[in-house]
Scaffold this motif. Structure first.
Motif, PDB file in Angstrom:
ATOM      1  N   UNK A  57       1.053  -0.982   0.276  1.00  0.00           N
ATOM      2  CA  UNK A  57       0.213  -0.337  -0.130  1.00  0.00           C
ATOM      3  C   UNK A  57       0.995   1.038  -0.257  1.00  0.00           C
ATOM      4  N   UNK A  58       0.403   2.027  -0.571  1.00  0.00           N
ATOM      5  CA  UNK A  58       0.939   3.739  -1.005  1.00  0.00           C
ATOM      6  C   UNK A  58       0.307   4.621  -0.508  1.00  0.00           C
ATOM      7  N   UNK A  78       9.011  -1.425  15.941  1.00  0.00           N
ATOM      8  CA  UNK A  78       9.475  -2.581  15.668  1.00  0.00           C
ATOM      9  C   UNK A  78       8.779  -3.146  13.844  1.00  0.00           C
ATOM     10  N   UNK A  79       7.472  -1.976  14.234  1.00  0.00           N
ATOM     11  CA  UNK A  79       6.664  -2.148  12.477  1.00  0.00           C
ATOM     12  C   UNK A  79       7.001  -1.274  11.851  1.00  0.00           C
ATOM     13  N   UNK A  80       7.267   0.056  12.063  1.00  0.00           N
ATOM     14  CA  UNK A  80       7.123   1.315  11.218  1.00  0.00           C
ATOM     15  C   UNK A  80       8.666   1.864  11.526  1.00  0.00           C
ATOM     16  N   UNK A  81       9.473   2.023  10.166  1.00  0.00           N
ATOM     17  CA  UNK A  81      11.081   2.457   9.868  1.00  0.00           C
ATOM     18  C   UNK A  81      10.236   3.860   9.706  1.00  0.00           C
ATOM     19  N   UNK A 102       8.314   6.789   5.738  1.00  0.00           N
ATOM     20  CA  UNK A 102       8.117   6.023   6.586  1.00  0.00           C
ATOM     21  C   UNK A 102       7.278   4.285   6.188  1.00  0.00           C
ATOM     22  N   UNK A 103       8.451   3.605   6.536  1.00  0.00           N
ATOM     23  CA  UNK A 103       8.088   1.617   6.116  1.00  0.00           C
ATOM     24  C   UNK A 103       6.933   1.466   7.208  1.00  0.00           C
ATOM     25  N   UNK A 104       6.319   0.777   6.782  1.00  0.00           N
ATOM     26  CA  UNK A 104       5.388  -0.471   7.290  1.00  0.00           C
ATOM     27  C   UNK A 104       6.245  -2.214   7.288  1.00  0.00           C
ATOM     28  N   UNK A 105       6.851  -2.941   7.984  1.00  0.00           N
ATOM     29  CA  UNK A 105       7.058  -4.150   7.692  1.00  0.00           C
ATOM     30  C   UNK A 105       6.360  -4.754   8.675  1.00  0.00           C
ATOM     31  N   UNK A 106       5.849  -6.090   8.233  1.00  0.00           N
ATOM     32  CA  UNK A 106       5.303  -7.329   8.746  1.00  0.00           C
ATOM     33  C   UNK A 106       6.057  -9.010   8.885  1.00  0.00           C
ATOM     34  N   UNK A 107       6.247  -9.441   9.043  1.00  0.00           N
ATOM     35  CA  UNK A 107       6.932 -10.700   9.051  1.00  0.00           C
ATOM     36  C   UNK A 107       7.830 -10.387   8.007  1.00  0.00           C
ATOM     37  N   UNK A 108       9.162  -9.724   8.206  1.00  0.00           N
ATOM     38  CA  UNK A 108      10.059  -9.093   7.671  1.00  0.00           C
ATOM     39  C   UNK A 108       9.762  -8.196   6.208  1.00  0.00           C
ATOM     40  N   UNK A 109       8.158  -8.744   5.523  1.00  0.00           N
ATOM     41  CA  UNK A 109       8.082  -7.960   4.290  1.00  0.00           C
ATOM     42  C   UNK A 109       7.475  -6.748   4.532  1.00  0.00           C
ATOM     43  N   UNK A 110       8.307  -5.997   3.347  1.00  0.00           N
ATOM     44  CA  UNK A 110       7.531  -4.113   3.367  1.00  0.00           C
ATOM     45  C   UNK A 110       6.000  -4.498   3.715  1.00  0.00           C
ATOM     46  N   UNK A 111       5.064  -4.091   3.635  1.00  0.00           N
ATOM     47  CA  UNK A 111       3.593  -3.902   3.760  1.00  0.00           C
ATOM     48  C   UNK A 111       2.299  -2.755   3.217  1.00  0.00           C
ATOM     49  N   UNK A 163       4.439   1.959   2.090  1.00  0.00           N
ATOM     50  CA  UNK A 163       5.260   2.828   1.976  1.00  0.00           C
ATOM     51  C   UNK A 163       4.136   4.715   2.160  1.00  0.00           C
ATOM     52  N   UNK A 164       4.386   5.368   3.245  1.00  0.00           N
ATOM     53  CA  UNK A 164       3.938   6.488   3.779  1.00  0.00           C
ATOM     54  C   UNK A 164       4.511   7.587   3.371  1.00  0.00           C
ATOM     55  N   UNK A 165       4.130   7.995   2.037  1.00  0.00           N
ATOM     56  CA  UNK A 165       5.903   9.364   1.623  1.00  0.00           C
ATOM     57  C   UNK A 165       4.928  10.625   2.226  1.00  0.00           C
ATOM     58  N   UNK A 166       5.304  11.596   2.967  1.00  0.00           N
ATOM     59  CA  UNK A 166       5.305  12.931   3.294  1.00  0.00           C
ATOM     60  C   UNK A 166       5.533  14.442   3.093  1.00  0.00           C
ATOM     61  N   UNK A 167       5.287  14.845   2.927  1.00  0.00           N
ATOM     62  CA  UNK A 167       5.010  16.163   1.786  1.00  0.00           C
ATOM     63  C   UNK A 167       5.139  17.004   2.475  1.00  0.00           C
ATOM     64  N   UNK A 168       5.837  18.308   2.321  1.00  0.00           N
ATOM     65  CA  UNK A 168       4.991  20.189   2.944  1.00  0.00           C
ATOM     66  C   UNK A 168       3.760  19.680   2.100  1.00  0.00           C
TER      67      UNK A 168
END
Length: 143
Positions: free
Chosen positions: A19-20, A42-45, A58-67, A69-74
């Motif tokens: 999900x993006x 542990x879940x969000x980087x 911001x990247x969300x991972x579960x069980x070692x897999x990326x689930x 991406x949250x892209x943040x802009x001004x």
């Protein structure tokens, strides 16, 4: 702090089960500080530096897999507008959506490891720029 958000890719492209989401905020620095102290774990980087696309990630991972991406802009950043234009164009032009899906699948097969992430991203650049130009032209012609 004011925020707005949109889903940008997941609904139109089936090449990856990720999900993006794109967020814009009027106070990017405050958002980043809040995220680093409240969300990271542990879940969000949280990526500390801007990405190639000019966003903070911001990247969300579960069980070692990326689930996700949250892209943040001004608020008002061109890159936010660009990704929304791109998404909207693909959602209204099925042939282009299919071409983009084929490109992403080919790049995904070629760049499966984290070391190839930049190659995967760069491999989409020319196509995305072309679509954004088409989207802008289409939008101008409707005015």
């Amino acid at each position: 702090m004011e925020l707005s958000y949109e889903s940008i890719w997941s609904g139109c492209i089936k090449s990856k089960p990720i999900i993006d989401i794109v967020i814009q905020t009027d106070d990017l620095e405050d958002f980043i500080k809040y995220t680093e102290t409240t969300v990271e774990g542990d879940v969000y980087t949280v990526k500390k530096d801007q990405t190639m696309g000019g966003d903070f990630l911001i990247r969300k991972e579960e069980d070692g897999k990326v689930k996700a991406f949250i892209h943040v802009y001004k608020t008002g950043d061109w890159n936010y507008t660009r990704v929304v234009l791109f998404r909207d164009y693909l959602n209204t032009h099925e042939e282009e959506r299919k071409r983009y899906q084929e490109l992403k699948m080919a790049l995904f097969d070629k760049c499966k490891d984290n070391e190839s992430r930049k190659e995967y991203t760069h491999g989409k650049d020319a196509y995305i720029k072309r679509i954004v130009t088409l989207a802008l032209n289409e939008k101008e012609n409707k005015l």
